[in-house]
Structure formats: structure tokens, C-alpha cells
Motif scaffolding. Structure first.
Motif, PDB file in Angstrom:
ATOM      1  N   VAL A 415       0.838  -1.197   0.000  1.00 10.94           N
ATOM      2  CA  VAL A 415       0.000   0.000   0.000  1.00 10.94           C
ATOM      3  C   VAL A 415       0.874   1.250   0.000  1.00 10.94           C
ATOM      4  CG1 VAL A 415      -1.761   1.285   1.264  1.00 10.94           C
ATOM      5  CG2 VAL A 415      -1.886  -1.199   1.140  1.00 10.94           C
ATOM      6  N   PHE A 416       1.935   1.228   0.792  1.00  9.89           N
ATOM      7  CA  PHE A 416       2.864   2.363   0.795  1.00  9.89           C
ATOM      8  C   PHE A 416       3.465   2.570  -0.589  1.00  9.89           C
ATOM      9  CE2 PHE A 416       7.025   4.276   0.965  1.00  9.89           C
ATOM     10  CZ  PHE A 416       6.875   5.323   1.857  1.00  9.89           C
ATOM     11  N   ARG A 417       3.857   1.483  -1.243  1.00 10.39           N
ATOM     12  CA  ARG A 417       4.478   1.623  -2.559  1.00 10.39           C
ATOM     13  C   ARG A 417       3.484   2.163  -3.584  1.00 10.39           C
ATOM     14  NH1 ARG A 417       6.432  -3.275  -0.588  1.00 10.39           N
ATOM     15  NH2 ARG A 417       5.396  -4.628  -2.102  1.00 10.39           N
ATOM     16  N   ALA A 418       2.233   1.705  -3.511  1.00 13.69           N
ATOM     17  CA  ALA A 418       1.204   2.245  -4.407  1.00 13.69           C
ATOM     18  C   ALA A 418       0.960   3.726  -4.111  1.00 13.69           C
ATOM     19  CB  ALA A 418      -0.087   1.452  -4.262  1.00 13.69           C
ATOM     20  N   MET A 419       0.924   4.071  -2.844  1.00 10.85           N
ATOM     21  CA  MET A 419       0.713   5.460  -2.436  1.00 10.85           C
ATOM     22  C   MET A 419       1.830   6.359  -2.953  1.00 10.85           C
ATOM     23  SD  MET A 419       0.672   6.975   1.475  1.00 10.85           S
ATOM     24  CE  MET A 419       2.444   6.692   1.702  1.00 10.85           C
ATOM     25  N   TRP A 420       3.063   5.922  -2.784  1.00 11.85           N
ATOM     26  CA  TRP A 420       4.200   6.769  -3.162  1.00 11.85           C
ATOM     27  C   TRP A 420       4.287   6.918  -4.681  1.00 11.85           C
ATOM     28  CZ3 TRP A 420       6.511   9.172   0.805  1.00 11.85           C
ATOM     29  CH2 TRP A 420       7.642   9.941   0.538  1.00 11.85           C
ATOM     30  N   SER A 421       4.018   5.865  -5.410  1.00 13.99           N
ATOM     31  CA  SER A 421       4.024   5.948  -6.874  1.00 13.99           C
ATOM     32  C   SER A 421       2.925   6.893  -7.352  1.00 13.99           C
ATOM     33  CB  SER A 421       3.840   4.558  -7.483  1.00 13.99           C
ATOM     34  OG  SER A 421       3.895   4.607  -8.890  1.00 13.99           O
ATOM     35  N   PHE A 422       1.741   6.822  -6.725  1.00 10.87           N
ATOM     36  CA  PHE A 422       0.644   7.712  -7.080  1.00 10.87           C
ATOM     37  C   PHE A 422       1.000   9.153  -6.756  1.00 10.87           C
ATOM     38  CE2 PHE A 422      -3.355   9.852  -5.802  1.00 10.87           C
ATOM     39  CZ  PHE A 422      -3.998   9.849  -7.033  1.00 10.87           C
ATOM     40  N   TYR A 423       1.630   9.377  -5.611  1.00 15.46           N
ATOM     41  CA  TYR A 423       2.053  10.727  -5.220  1.00 15.46           C
ATOM     42  C   TYR A 423       2.987  11.342  -6.264  1.00 15.46           C
ATOM     43  CZ  TYR A 423       5.940  13.376  -3.036  1.00 15.46           C
ATOM     44  OH  TYR A 423       6.975  14.232  -2.774  1.00 15.46           O
ATOM     45  N   LEU A 424       3.984  10.597  -6.712  1.00 11.82           N
ATOM     46  CA  LEU A 424       4.917  11.122  -7.704  1.00 11.82           C
ATOM     47  C   LEU A 424       4.225  11.386  -9.036  1.00 11.82           C
ATOM     48  CD1 LEU A 424       8.008   8.862  -6.888  1.00 11.82           C
ATOM     49  CD2 LEU A 424       7.707  11.283  -6.289  1.00 11.82           C
ATOM     50  N   ALA A 425       3.338  10.488  -9.454  1.00 12.89           N
ATOM     51  CA  ALA A 425       2.599  10.686 -10.706  1.00 12.89           C
ATOM     52  C   ALA A 425       1.649  11.877 -10.591  1.00 12.89           C
ATOM     53  CB  ALA A 425       1.812   9.418 -11.053  1.00 12.89           C
ATOM     54  N   TYR A 426       0.993  12.009  -9.457  1.00 11.89           N
ATOM     55  CA  TYR A 426       0.051  13.102  -9.211  1.00 11.89           C
ATOM     56  C   TYR A 426       0.756  14.452  -9.319  1.00 11.89           C
ATOM     57  CZ  TYR A 426      -3.628  15.556  -6.495  1.00 11.89           C
ATOM     58  OH  TYR A 426      -4.616  16.395  -6.067  1.00 11.89           O
ATOM     59  N   CYS A 427       1.937  14.563  -8.712  1.00  8.98           N
ATOM     60  CA  CYS A 427       2.697  15.810  -8.771  1.00  8.98           C
ATOM     61  C   CYS A 427       3.192  16.095 -10.189  1.00  8.98           C
ATOM     62  CB  CYS A 427       3.873  15.755  -7.805  1.00  8.98           C
ATOM     63  SG  CYS A 427       3.409  15.727  -6.066  1.00  8.98           S
ATOM     64  N   GLU A 428       3.699  15.083 -10.862  1.00 10.98           N
ATOM     65  CA  GLU A 428       4.165  15.273 -12.238  1.00 10.98           C
ATOM     66  C   GLU A 428       3.032  15.776 -13.118  1.00 10.98           C
ATOM     67  OE1 GLU A 428       6.050  12.697 -15.965  1.00 10.98           O
ATOM     68  OE2 GLU A 428       5.983  11.811 -13.957  1.00 10.98           O
ATOM     69  N   ALA A 429       1.850  15.187 -12.970  1.00  8.95           N
ATOM     70  CA  ALA A 429       0.700  15.628 -13.755  1.00  8.95           C
ATOM     71  C   ALA A 429       0.333  17.069 -13.434  1.00  8.95           C
ATOM     72  CB  ALA A 429      -0.485  14.707 -13.493  1.00  8.95           C
ATOM     73  N   GLY A 430       0.488  17.476 -12.179  1.00  7.03           N
ATOM     74  CA  GLY A 430       0.202  18.851 -11.811  1.00  7.03           C
ATOM     75  C   GLY A 430       1.056  19.842 -12.561  1.00  7.03           C
ATOM     76  N   PHE A 431       2.351  19.523 -12.701  1.00  8.97           N
ATOM     77  CA  PHE A 431       3.247  20.419 -13.435  1.00  8.97           C
ATOM     78  C   PHE A 431       3.012  20.338 -14.941  1.00  8.97           C
ATOM     79  CE2 PHE A 431       5.574  19.994  -9.408  1.00  8.97           C
ATOM     80  CZ  PHE A 431       5.774  21.337  -9.121  1.00  8.97           C
ATOM     81  N   ARG A 432       2.739  19.155 -15.449  1.00  8.34           N
ATOM     82  CA  ARG A 432       2.522  19.021 -16.894  1.00  8.34           C
ATOM     83  C   ARG A 432       1.235  19.718 -17.332  1.00  8.34           C
ATOM     84  NH1 ARG A 432       6.508  16.331 -18.980  1.00  8.34           N
ATOM     85  NH2 ARG A 432       7.550  14.652 -17.834  1.00  8.34           N
ATOM     86  N   SER A 433       0.236  19.740 -16.474  1.00 10.85           N
ATOM     87  CA  SER A 433      -1.039  20.379 -16.814  1.00 10.85           C
ATOM     88  C   SER A 433      -1.023  21.878 -16.537  1.00 10.85           C
ATOM     89  CB  SER A 433      -2.165  19.733 -16.016  1.00 10.85           C
ATOM     90  OG  SER A 433      -2.020  20.000 -14.624  1.00 10.85           O
ATOM     91  N   GLY A 434      -0.012  22.365 -15.815  1.00  6.66           N
ATOM     92  CA  GLY A 434       0.032  23.776 -15.443  1.00  6.66           C
ATOM     93  C   GLY A 434      -0.795  24.111 -14.222  1.00  6.66           C
ATOM     94  N   THR A 435      -1.338  23.098 -13.553  1.00  4.35           N
ATOM     95  CA  THR A 435      -2.102  23.339 -12.333  1.00  4.35           C
ATOM     96  C   THR A 435      -1.220  23.952 -11.256  1.00  4.35           C
ATOM     97  OG1 THR A 435      -3.517  21.456 -12.865  1.00  4.35           O
ATOM     98  CG2 THR A 435      -3.592  22.261 -10.598  1.00  4.35           C
ATOM     99  N   ILE A 436       0.031  23.522 -11.192  1.00  6.39           N
ATOM    100  CA  ILE A 436       1.022  24.082 -10.276  1.00  6.39           C
ATOM    101  C   ILE A 436       2.282  24.411 -11.055  1.00  6.39           C
ATOM    102  CG2 ILE A 436       0.194  23.068  -8.112  1.00  6.39           C
ATOM    103  CD1 ILE A 436       2.099  20.742  -8.527  1.00  6.39           C
ATOM    104  N   ASP A 437       3.111  25.262 -10.482  1.00  3.44           N
ATOM    105  CA  ASP A 437       4.373  25.664 -11.097  1.00  3.44           C
ATOM    106  C   ASP A 437       5.425  25.697  -9.992  1.00  3.44           C
ATOM    107  OD1 ASP A 437       6.242  26.575 -12.938  1.00  3.44           O
ATOM    108  OD2 ASP A 437       4.998  28.220 -13.670  1.00  3.44           O
ATOM    109  N   VAL A 438       6.637  26.022 -10.352  1.00  8.99           N
ATOM    110  CA  VAL A 438       7.681  26.239  -9.345  1.00  8.99           C
ATOM    111  C   VAL A 438       8.540  27.404  -9.824  1.00  8.99           C
ATOM    112  CG1 VAL A 438       9.298  24.583 -10.368  1.00  8.99           C
ATOM    113  CG2 VAL A 438       9.490  25.146  -7.951  1.00  8.99           C
ATOM    114  N   GLU A 439       8.939  28.254  -8.897  1.00  7.86           N
ATOM    115  CA  GLU A 439       9.713  29.434  -9.265  1.00  7.86           C
ATOM    116  C   GLU A 439      10.919  29.599  -8.339  1.00  7.86           C
ATOM    117  OE1 GLU A 439       8.060  33.109 -10.234  1.00  7.86           O
ATOM    118  OE2 GLU A 439       6.183  32.305 -11.068  1.00  7.86           O
TER     119      GLU A 439
END
Length: 446
Positions: A415-439
Motif C-alpha cells: 500500500v505504501f508503494r502504491a501510495m508513493w508511486s501515485f504521489y509522484l505521478a500526481y505531482c508530475e501531472a500537476g506540473f505538466r497540466s500547469g495546475t502548479i508551477d515552481v519558481e
């Protein structure tokens, strides 16, 4: 290696302690896929993942809303009974619903928290999770029927008071994530052990070696912008695992670095010693609110997100207080749209519950407001790195997923491994979609 873990917090919160890895032996790729679909869930450790909410009526309502969303999203959806109507063509990213009824009931009970818990439970999976999540993020505003849209933020769960970043709360929240295990982070970070966005300068598509170069490039750019050199007095708020402190000390600077993570402090001190700069670094287990003195340069990389809105005045006042006249601050921060931040700032999300308790991603406008109201600081340079963060996360995620056997050997369950993989994918999608940025934001003190 020493490992500390967050205490059981009650109220359905997770307690991701280690357990022996599963004894069933399958080929590695098949085993990872099987875990993803039906992980063994320990109800003591993951109470809200093990428990499927029982309100069938609300589940049926969620089913109708989800199918409304599927019909408008550029994705494909399959169930054990066959495909569902959706707006995606044959090449669209695929959402595989393995247990639709459980998926809908979790959505009904927890919204996006339920969506993440449903992934952790194996109710759904995706061959290309980043493409799927990016597609959903890009059309998010169209997924909910228009008459219900004003209710989105009103109905979101509210953040528990216990997650506030008081001095004791901040230590507990940081330990929840950063004190899991240095060995865990070493499995997917590059050799610099840097846990923030790299700067690729267009050199994308590679792996760990390219990421290490990008991290050094990012750090050196920030050090250059704040003028770190011989005998510069440097304060770092948020040590990480010591890369920035070591690189600053190698320039001849005298570095004070503070962290709330014991694991990070111990490894950062060791790395400074191995680099031969221990006498120029003072790496402390301390809260930024406890730091005194004046510094020529203050650096804080992706730490402000963990401060929490309630404590932004304290944080930015501290930056002002700790920066010598004429000094500079190098702040690297994940950011989001100001209106989105204001609408969601009190919400309790899947990310708060399982990954980063107590944090809030600021907007640039919110940062500017804090500077204007509370400090003598002014912004003199800004650079957005959202695409670079997406690439950073891609490498982390692919490396983490490939290392699932080593993660299991450290004692982290499926469950931890599924959670962590989802977390990394979720964040990557946020940046690819422009929902979040970093400066990278540079400030100077008048």
C-alpha cells in the motif's frame, strides 16, 4: 541507519510503518502489477484504505457524477463488465476500474481523498498514470455539472487543527515525510540527494546522471543569484540532505543550515564531513523561528510550502529579520494560481492526509503580499521551472517504480508503494497540466 516514524494519529490517519515484504514470489514486473491491483491492506496501518464506506445511496450518486465526468473527459474507462462511455479516442489514456462499486463509494465519502485511497486499495489502476491524471487535471473544471460547481470547495473536508505548524506540530509534520528512511529516498533520488526541482535547460529525456547535473545547475544558479562566495555568511532554511550547504561551503562561504528532520541532519553532517567542509558548516536540528543573527544570503528551497498559511507572516518576517542590509534571499517555491489557492486553502486533501501534513502551496501574489505588508524585502528576479519539475518527477517516479523490490526489502508494504508511486505521478501531472508551477524568486533587503 536509524528510522523514526510518525505516531498513530487516530481519526483514520495512516501509520506507514514497515512490515516484512510479501512472501509470494512472482516475476518482478508481474508482481508489481499484481500489487498495484490488489495490495494486501493492513487495517491497523491503513484504516481508511482497508475500510470501504457503506453508504450505498451516496455511492450511487457518486456513480452518476463519475459517469458524467467520464463522458466529458478525454480518457477511456474500462470495468470488468466492459468499457464505459467517455470522450477519449482509441489513443486516450486508460482508467481501469477493477472494483467500480468500491471506487464510487470511496468517491462519495471522501471526494479526491477517496480517489487517492481507491488507488492505494487497488480499486483502479492506469497503464500511464501521468497521462491519465494530466488529462483529468486539464479538464477538471468541466467534470462537475455546472450547477454543482459552486459547492466544490464548500463540501471539501476541512483540515484538522492537529496539522497546524506550531513548533511541535511542524516537527511532527516534517517527521511524517522526511524521517521515513534515508535509504528510501536514496533509492530514487540522484547522487546529490536533492529533493526539489532540477534545472535541465532543455536537456531532457535522460535519467539519473542527467538529473544530477540538473540539480547541481539549479543549486549553482541560486547560489550565484544571491552572491555566495568567499566568507559569505549563508543561512539555509530547510537542509535537505546537505547538497546546497556543501556546495556553498566549497565556495568558501560559512553556512548555517537548519532542519527539523533528524535523518536529514545526520546525513547532511556526514556529507559535509566527507566533502571536507565540516568546519565551514553548522547543520542544526532547529526551527527557523529559533534562528538568530544576520546573514548575507538566505536560501530556502521548497520549504515555504510546508509552513502553512497561518505561519506565513512569521516565516517572511523571519526572512526579513535574518537578512543583513543589502543581503539577498533565494527562495524556490512551488506555486499555484492565486484564486485556486484562496478557494482551497482550508481544505484537507489526499496530499495532506498521506504525504505532506500541514502544508499549503502559496501563490506568487500571496508571497508578494507578505513581503509588502511585513518586510523591507523586494523581488528582483523570478524564473519559472514547471517543465523542469515535471522532468525531475518523471525520473524519480520511473526510478522508484523500478526499485519496488528494494523498497519492499526496506520493509515498506504494498500500500505504501502504491501510495508513493501515485504521489509522484500526481505531482508530475500537476506540473505538466500547469495546475502548479515552481519558481526561483530572488529578494533583496533595502
Amino acid at each position: 541507519m536509524t528510522t523514526t516514524h510518525p505516531p498513530r494519529t487516530g481519526g483514520g490517519e495512516p501509520r506507514p510503518l514497515r512490515t516484512p515484504s510479501e512472501s509470494v514470489r512472482l516475476p518482478a514486473s508481474d508482481r508489481f502489477a499484481a500489487e498495484s491491483r490488489a495490495p494486501a491492506v493492513d487495517p491497523d496501518r491503513w484504516p481508511d484504505v482497508a475500510h470501504v464506506p457503506g453508504d450505498r445511496l451516496r455511492g450511487r450518486v457518486a456513480r452518476q457524477l463519475a459517469r458524467h465526468a467520464f463522458a466529458r473527459a478525454p480518457i477511456r474507462v474500462t470495468t470488468p463488465e466492459g468499457p464505459l462511455p467517455s470522450a477519449g479516442g482509441p489513443e486516450a489514456p486508460l482508467l481501469e476500474l477493477h472494483r467500480p462499486a468500491d471506487f464510487y463509494r470511496r468517491l462519495a465519502a471522501g471526494g479526491l481523498i477517496g480517489f487517492g485511497e481507491s488507488r492505494m486499495a487497488g480499486d483502479w489502476s492506469a497503464p500511464e498514470p501521468v497521462r491519465l491524471l494530466t488529462a483529468l487535471a486539464e479538464c477538471y473544471d468541466d467534470l462537475i455539472p455546472r450547477p454543482l460547481q459552486p459547492l466544490r470547495h464548500v463540501t471539501l473536508p476541512r483540515r484538522p487543527r492537529r496539522l497546524r505548524n506550531t513548533r511541535s506540530g511542524a516537527r511532527r509534520n516534517i517527521a511524517h515525510h522526511y524521517d521515513l528512511s534515508n535509504d528510501l529516498f536514496a533509492l530514487f533520488l540522484d547522487e546529490t540527494m536533492t529533493y526539489s526541482a532540477g534545472l535541465f535547460e532543455g536537456r531532457t529525456g535522460g535519467g539519473q546522471a542527467e538529473l544530477a547535473d540538473a540539480q547541481r545547475r539549479k543549486t549553482d544558479r541560486l547560489l550565484d543569484l544571491v552572491g555566495v562566495g568567499e566568507n559569505t555568511r549563508v543561512l539555509e532554511i530547510g537542509t535537505g540532505w546537505g547538497e546546497t550547504a556543501v556546495r556553498a561551503a566549497r565556495r568558501g562561504a560559512r553556512v548555517t543550515s537548519v532542519t527539523l528532520s533528524r535523518e536529514q541532519r545526520d546525513l547532511a553532517r556526514l556529507r559535509a564531513q566527507e566533502a571536507g567542509v565540516a568546519e565551514r558548516t553548522d547543520i542544526r536540528l532547529a526551527d527557523y523561528r529559533e534562528v538568530t543573527g544576520r546573514y548575507d544570503a538566505v536560501i530556502s528551497v521548497e520549504m515555504v510550502e510546508a509552513v502553512g498559511e497561518r505561519y506565513w507572516p512569521v516565516y517572511f518576517t523571519a526572512l526579513d529579520r535574518l537578512t543583513a542590509p543589502g543581503g539577498r534571499i533565494g527562495l524556490q517555491s512551488i506555486t499555484m494560481d492565486h484564486a485556486t489557492m484562496r478557494a482551497s486553502r482550508g481544505s484537507h486533501t489526499w496530499m495532506h492526509k498521506y504525504i505532506f501534513p500541514g502544508g499549503l502551496i502559496p501563490s506568487v501574489e500571496a508571497i508578494e503580499e507578505q513581503l509588502r505588508l511585513r518586510t523591507a524585502l523586494r523581488i528582483t528576479d523570478r524564473r519559472a521551472l514547471g517543465g523542469d519539475y515535471a522532468e525531475t518527477l518523471r525520473i524519480w517516479r520511473e526510478t522508484f517504480d523500478a526499485a519496488h523490490e528494494q523498497v519492499a526489502a526496506l520493509g515498506f508494504d504494498a500500500v505504501f508503494r502504491a501510495m508513493w508511486s501515485f504521489y509522484l505521478a500526481y505531482c508530475e501531472a500537476g506540473f505538466r497540466s500547469g495546475t502548479i508551477d515552481v519558481e526561483q524568486i530572488v529578494m533583496e533587503r533595502d
